[in-house]
Write an enzyme that holds these catalytic residues in place. Structure first.
Site, mmCIF file in Angstrom:
data_model
loop_
_atom_site.group_PDB
_atom_site.id
_atom_site.type_symbol
_atom_site.label_atom_id
_atom_site.label_comp_id
_atom_site.label_asym_id
_atom_site.label_seq_id
_atom_site.Cartn_x
_atom_site.Cartn_y
_atom_site.Cartn_z
ATOM 1 N N GLU A 133 -24.254 -16.878 -3.173
ATOM 2 C CA GLU A 133 -25.286 -15.845 -3.232
ATOM 3 C C GLU A 133 -26.668 -16.341 -3.649
ATOM 4 O O GLU A 133 -27.685 -15.798 -3.199
ATOM 5 C CB GLU A 133 -24.840 -14.713 -4.172
ATOM 6 C CG GLU A 133 -23.805 -13.769 -3.585
ATOM 7 C CD GLU A 133 -22.405 -14.351 -3.557
ATOM 8 O OE1 GLU A 133 -21.519 -13.731 -2.935
ATOM 9 O OE2 GLU A 133 -22.181 -15.432 -4.148
ATOM 10 N N GLY A 183 -17.896 -11.610 -0.388
ATOM 11 C CA GLY A 183 -16.998 -10.467 -0.334
ATOM 12 C C GLY A 183 -15.582 -10.828 0.063
ATOM 13 O O GLY A 183 -14.629 -10.121 -0.281
ATOM 14 N N GLY A 235 -19.834 -10.171 2.916
ATOM 15 C CA GLY A 235 -20.362 -8.903 3.385
ATOM 16 C C GLY A 235 -21.286 -9.113 4.576
ATOM 17 O O GLY A 235 -21.803 -10.202 4.801
ATOM 18 N N ASP A 246 -21.150 -11.358 -6.865
ATOM 19 C CA ASP A 246 -20.673 -10.018 -7.208
ATOM 20 C C ASP A 246 -19.202 -9.920 -6.834
ATOM 21 O O ASP A 246 -18.492 -10.909 -6.889
ATOM 22 C CB ASP A 246 -21.548 -8.947 -6.538
ATOM 23 C CG ASP A 246 -21.413 -8.916 -5.030
ATOM 24 O OD1 ASP A 246 -21.068 -9.968 -4.429
ATOM 25 O OD2 ASP A 246 -21.653 -7.859 -4.432
#
Length: 361
Positions: free
Chosen positions: A146, A123, A75, A154
C-alpha cells in the site's frame, strides 16, 4: 484454477459458490484482473459465508482464485480512484463490508482453507490470512504494497504484521515487498506449504476428509525464508519508532546486506504513508483484530481525503508513469501532528462491523 461447473453465481459471476460434498467452495472469478475484489464480490462473500456458517451440511470452506495468476491482487483500486474523484463515499461503504468480511473470516466457526497461490496482495491477504488453514505454494507472491500508492496496509494487515516475529512485518509494510510462500510462513501469514500441482487433489480431499487432516497430508517442508535469514539486520534497523531513524540505520549497514536497497525503496514511497504505516503498526500491538480494523478505517478515510492516495493510484495504475508527486515530498516534512490526525476518532462515522451470526453454530 478454472471456474467451477455448476456453481452458484454471485456479483455478476465475479465470485462463484459451490457445494461439493461437505465443502463450500468460494472461487474469485475475475482472472483478467487477478481476481481483484470489488464491492459486489465482497458483499456476496459476506452473505454466503454467513449462510454457510449456519448450514450443518457445510463442514469446511475453501477459498481459491480462478485462472493461473493468483488468488487475489487486492481491491479494485481503479474503481477506488474513480470514486475518490467523485467524493469517496462508495469506497467507505466498500470498506465497511470488506472489514466485516475480514472479521467474519477470523472468527469463522468452521475450518476456512485459503489457497494462497500466485499473487495474494492487499485485500487478497484480508480474505486469506485471517483464515484457520492458510496454504502457500512455490508460486506465492504476497504482501501489503500500500505505501507504493500512498495508502496504508488495511484489511487487518497492520494487525497481522505487527504480530510477526521481530521487525519482519515492519520491513514488509514499509517497503511493500512481495514475499514468497516461505516468507509468509515466517511472518505468520500462512500455515502450510503445498506444491501448486497438488492443490487440485487437496481440494478433492477437502470434500470428504477433515480439513486439518487433508491439508497436513498434502503439506511439505517449505524452502528457507530469505526474509528470516535477514533478521540479523532487519530487527535492529526497524526497531525504531521513527522513520528517518530507520532509514539512517539501514544506510549505515554494509553494502551487501540489502539495507541501502531497502532504504531507497522506502524513500520512494509516500512519506506520509510511510510514517502513518509505522505508527499504525506500533498502535496495532495489543489491539484485537476488530479494534485494528476500526483504526485502519479511520486512517483509510483520512487517506481518501488526502492527496497521496489519489496520486499514487494515478501514477501506478491509471497513467502508469511511475512518477508520483507526493505532498509532502519528504519524510522530514511530515510532522508528528500530521500523523496524529490520521488516528483521530470519526464520531458517527466510525466503523460499524456487521454483526456475526455464527456463535450458535
Amino acid at each position: 484454477m478454472a471456474g467451477l461447473p455448476g456453481a452458484e453465481q454471485g456479483s455478476g459471476h465475479e465470485v462463484l459458490f459451490e457445494r461439493r460434498g461437505h465443502l463450500g467452495v468460494v472461487t474469485l472469478n475475475r482472472p483478467k484482473a487477478v481476481n481483484a475484489l470489488n464491492a459486489g464480490m465482497v458483499a456476496a462473500m459476506l452473505d454466503q459465508l454467513t449462510a454457510w456458517a449456519a448450514d450443518d451440511g457445510v463442514a469446511t470452506i475453501l477459498v481459491q482464485g480462478a485462472g493461473e495468476r493468483g488468488l487475489c491482487a487486492g481491491g479494485d483500486i481503479v474503481a477506488i480512484y474513480r470514486d475518490i474523484l467523485a467524493g469517496g463515499t462508495q469506497t467507505a461503504a466498500f470498506w465497511q463490508d470488506e472489514y466485516s468480511l475480514n472479521s467474519l473470516i477470523a472468527g469463522y466457526p468452521k475450518p476456512y482453507v485459503a489457497f494462497m497461490d500466485g499473487l495474494v496482495l492487499g485485500g487478497g491477504v484480508g480474505i486469506s490470512a485471517h483464515g484457520s488453514l492458510r496454504v502457500v505454494t512455490e508460486r506465492t507472491r504476497t504482501g501489503m504494497p500500500e505505501t507504493t500508492i500512498g495508502f496504508v496496509p488495511d484489511v487487518g494487515g497492520t494487525w497481522l504484521l505487527a504480530k510477526s516475529p521481530g521487525e519482519g512485518g515492519t520491513h514488509a509494510a514499509l517497503t511493500g515487498a512481495h514475499l514468497s510462500g516461505a516468507d509468509a510462513l515466517f511472518l505468520g501469514l500462512a500455515d502450510h506449504y503445498v506444491p501448486s500441482e497438488n492443490l487440485s487433489a487437496l481440494a478433492v480431499a477437502l470434500e470428504s476428509e477433515t480439513a486439518e487432516a487433508a491439508v497436513v497430508r498434502f503439506s511439505q517442508p517449505a524452502p528457507p525464508s530469505e526474509l528470516e535469514s535477514q533478521r540479523s539486520w532487519i530487527d535492529p534497523c526497524y526497531a525504531s519508532n521513527d522513520a528517518e531513524e530507520i532509514l539512517r540505520r539501514l544506510r549505515t549497514l554494509d553494502g551487501d546486506t540489502g539495507g541501502e536497497a531497502a532504504a531507497a525503496t522506502i524513500e520512494a514511497k509516500s512519506p506520509t504513508a510511510v510514517k502513518v504505516t509505522l505508527e499504525s503498526l506500533r498502535r496495532a500491538n495489543g489491539l484485537t483484530l476488530d479494534e485494528a480494523l476500526a483504526q485502519e478505517y479511520r486512517v483509510g478515510l483520512r487517506c481518501l481525503a488526502g492527496p497521496d492516495f489519489r496520486e499514487g493510484i494515478r501514477a501506478q495504475v491509471v497513467d502508469k508513469d511511475r512518477t508520483p508527486r507526493w505532498k509532502p515530498a519528504t519524510l522530514a516534512e511530515v510532522r508528528a501532528a500530521d500523523v496524529e490526525r490520521f488516528f483521530a476518532p470519526l464520531g458517527d462515522l466510525e466503523l460499524n462491523l456487521q454483526p456475526k451470526e455464527t456463535d450458535h453454530v
